[in-house]
Design a protein around this motif. Structure first.
Motif, PDB file in Angstrom:
ATOM      1  N   GLU A 124      18.818  13.880  14.888  1.00  0.00           N
ATOM      2  CA  GLU A 124      18.086  15.117  14.599  1.00  0.00           C
ATOM      3  C   GLU A 124      17.714  15.184  13.120  1.00  0.00           C
ATOM      4  O   GLU A 124      16.597  15.546  12.759  1.00  0.00           O
ATOM      5  CB  GLU A 124      18.960  16.324  14.952  1.00  0.00           C
ATOM      6  N   LEU A 125      18.679  14.836  12.285  1.00  0.00           N
ATOM      7  CA  LEU A 125      18.491  14.894  10.842  1.00  0.00           C
ATOM      8  C   LEU A 125      17.324  13.997  10.413  1.00  0.00           C
ATOM      9  O   LEU A 125      16.486  14.381   9.599  1.00  0.00           O
ATOM     10  CB  LEU A 125      19.783  14.450  10.146  1.00  0.00           C
ATOM     11  N   LEU A 126      17.282  12.798  10.977  1.00  0.00           N
ATOM     12  CA  LEU A 126      16.242  11.845  10.615  1.00  0.00           C
ATOM     13  C   LEU A 126      14.963  12.037  11.433  1.00  0.00           C
ATOM     14  O   LEU A 126      13.948  11.392  11.147  1.00  0.00           O
ATOM     15  CB  LEU A 126      16.759  10.409  10.795  1.00  0.00           C
ATOM     16  N   ASP A 127      15.051  12.889  12.460  1.00  0.00           N
ATOM     17  CA  ASP A 127      13.903  13.183  13.318  1.00  0.00           C
ATOM     18  C   ASP A 127      13.322  11.899  13.907  1.00  0.00           C
ATOM     19  O   ASP A 127      12.136  11.595  13.761  1.00  0.00           O
ATOM     20  CB  ASP A 127      12.831  13.949  12.532  1.00  0.00           C
ATOM     21  N   VAL A 128      14.169  11.157  14.633  1.00  0.00           N
ATOM     22  CA  VAL A 128      13.746   9.874  15.212  1.00  0.00           C
ATOM     23  C   VAL A 128      13.716   9.912  16.733  1.00  0.00           C
ATOM     24  O   VAL A 128      13.474   8.877  17.369  1.00  0.00           O
ATOM     25  CB  VAL A 128      14.652   8.718  14.726  1.00  0.00           C
ATOM     26  N   GLY A 129      13.987  11.069  17.328  1.00  0.00           N
ATOM     27  CA  GLY A 129      13.847  11.221  18.763  1.00  0.00           C
ATOM     28  C   GLY A 129      14.867  10.435  19.572  1.00  0.00           C
ATOM     29  O   GLY A 129      15.832   9.879  19.035  1.00  0.00           O
ATOM     30  N   VAL A 130      14.606  10.366  20.874  1.00  0.00           N
ATOM     31  CA  VAL A 130      15.524   9.698  21.798  1.00  0.00           C
ATOM     32  C   VAL A 130      15.587   8.204  21.510  1.00  0.00           C
ATOM     33  O   VAL A 130      16.663   7.588  21.560  1.00  0.00           O
ATOM     34  CB  VAL A 130      15.083   9.943  23.261  1.00  0.00           C
ATOM     35  N   GLU A 131      14.424   7.596  21.189  1.00  0.00           N
ATOM     36  CA  GLU A 131      14.414   6.159  20.905  1.00  0.00           C
ATOM     37  C   GLU A 131      15.337   5.829  19.734  1.00  0.00           C
ATOM     38  O   GLU A 131      16.126   4.882  19.781  1.00  0.00           O
ATOM     39  CB  GLU A 131      12.997   5.695  20.591  1.00  0.00           C
ATOM     40  N   GLY A 132      15.239   6.616  18.668  1.00  0.00           N
ATOM     41  CA  GLY A 132      16.089   6.383  17.509  1.00  0.00           C
ATOM     42  C   GLY A 132      17.550   6.567  17.835  1.00  0.00           C
ATOM     43  O   GLY A 132      18.401   5.779  17.402  1.00  0.00           O
ATOM     44  N   ALA A 133      17.864   7.603  18.613  1.00  0.00           N
ATOM     45  CA  ALA A 133      19.259   7.838  18.997  1.00  0.00           C
ATOM     46  C   ALA A 133      19.818   6.653  19.774  1.00  0.00           C
ATOM     47  O   ALA A 133      20.982   6.264  19.582  1.00  0.00           O
ATOM     48  CB  ALA A 133      19.362   9.121  19.824  1.00  0.00           C
ATOM     49  N   GLU A 134      19.000   6.069  20.654  1.00  0.00           N
ATOM     50  CA  GLU A 134      19.461   4.915  21.438  1.00  0.00           C
ATOM     51  C   GLU A 134      19.682   3.695  20.542  1.00  0.00           C
ATOM     52  O   GLU A 134      20.647   2.949  20.718  1.00  0.00           O
ATOM     53  CB  GLU A 134      18.444   4.592  22.541  1.00  0.00           C
ATOM     54  N   VAL A 135      18.787   3.476  19.588  1.00  0.00           N
ATOM     55  CA  VAL A 135      18.974   2.360  18.640  1.00  0.00           C
ATOM     56  C   VAL A 135      20.246   2.570  17.841  1.00  0.00           C
ATOM     57  O   VAL A 135      21.053   1.645  17.662  1.00  0.00           O
ATOM     58  CB  VAL A 135      17.753   2.233  17.702  1.00  0.00           C
TER      59      VAL A 135
END
Length: 367
Positions: A124-135
């Motif tokens: 959330e902090l980096l605003d990277v969405g679901v894709e970022g969370a999975e990475v």
């Protein structure tokens, strides 16, 4: 399980080729004092692979470079900036807790909550969405191995590979936010116009390595401590901030920190010559009876005092406020939402780690 038991303020450890600094005052002197380095490039017994990590990681920098970079990054972690995140943090915590026991009456709290909460907050902090969370979820377990002492070459190689995977994902995001800033943490890093792309990458990698791991351990360790001492739960609800400070002392997520002596030092009756490595035993320092009355007793109503769970001096953790807020919001909500929370059968499984005090698995049930 508790962390290290205090023995003596300073001692030599052959297996580490280092002095171990376990007294609270002595540990504070090292972490706050001059003449100590945390730069692996200056330490001849530091793992060679640490010298190949992305540049700009604050944890592995010394002044004056560290001073400059910290000045640029610090505005993103001010109390006001952290407080603005509280509604988003609470929303993440509530979403995680809502579904904890949907699929059965026994879960691994580490996998289902303790690791998910800080991971989702960082995404959330980096605003990277679901894709970022999975990475992040895929790569951070290997990434944090960079902070261990005495790891195998294989573990260190996997840590480097994880940092490279994260760099491949983050660099395009960072470059885009640098050109077209928004209202997010990454854009805030570039607000002053002085931070380089590599320095922003190093900051994000450190946030994922140290910030994610320590917060997850704080939530997991805190949950276990409260399940074993249920009489302390009312104190948690009465004053979550004070309770978290005691959990940080008694069940610190980090066991040790390493420094290299740049000059000769006299410490705890020992002469530590320039070029010698010291291991600051944070877990033992928190049980120094010279500083903490009845140090092995968990007391969430204890008057908060200084501790070293987030380090000290110029390497004091920038994300300490965020970690404190996540724990102070997550733990009371967990025990209020599930008042029948209890340990499941079997002993909790602790991680095999030189650096971190944390659980591999914590199986719980709602009775």
């Amino acid at each position: 399980m508790t962390t290290g038991t205090f023995t003596e303020p300073v001692r030599w450890a052959d297996e580490l080729r280092s002095f171990v600094v376990a007294g609270f005052d002595e540990a504070s002197e090292v972490l706050r004092g001059q003449g100590w380095s945390n730069d692996p490039h200056r330490n001849p017994i530091a793992p060679v692979i640490l010298r190949t990590l992305p540049p700009g990681i604050l944890l592995f920098m010394d002044p004056p470079d560290h001073t400059r970079l910290r000045r640029l990054v610090a505005p993103a972690f001010t109390p006001r900036a952290v407080e603005r995140l509280r509604p988003r943090v609470v929303a993440v915590i509530d979403a995680v807790l809502d579904g904890l026991f949907d699929e059965g009456d026994e879960i691994d709290l580490m996998a289902e909550a303790a690791y998910l909460i800080p991971l989702a907050v960082i995404a959330e902090l980096l605003d990277v969405g679901v894709e970022g969370a999975e990475v992040f979820r895929a790569e951070t377990p290997a990434l944090v191995r960079m902070l261990e002492i005495g790891l195998s070459d294989d573990d260190l190689e996997r840590s480097l590979a994880a940092s490279q995977e994260l760099a491949m994902f983050l660099l395009p995001v960072l470059s885009e936010r640098q050109r077209h800033p928004g209202d997010d943490f990454i854009s805030g890093l570039f607000a002053e116009g002085e931070l380089t792309l590599e320095e922003a990458l190093g900051t994000c990698v450190l946030l994922l390595a140290a910030g994610h791991e320590t917060t997850a351990n704080l939530i997991g360790n805190g949950t276990l401590a409260l399940l074993r001492h249920p009489g302390q739960v009312p104190h948690l609800h009465a004053d979550p901030g004070r309770a978290v400070e005691e959990l940080l002392r008694a069940e610190s997520p980090v066991k040790l920190a390493v420094r290299l002596a740049l000059t000769d030092h006299e410490l705890g009756g020992h002469r530590i010559e320039a070029g010698r490595q010291v291991v600051v035993a944070i877990d033992e320092a928190h049980r120094d009876p010279r500083r903490f009355p009845d140090p092995n007793r968990l007391d969430l109503a204890r008057e908060p005092g200084p501790h070293l769970a987030f380090g000290a001096g110029h390497h004091f953790c920038l994300g300490a406020g965020l970690a404190r807020m996540e724990a102070a919001e997550a733990l009371p909500r967990l025990f209020a939402r599930y008042p029948g929370l209890a340990l499941a059968s079997g002993e909790p499984c602790w991680r095999d780690s030189t650096t971190f005090h944390g659980l591999q698995e914590l199986r719980v049930r709602e009775s």
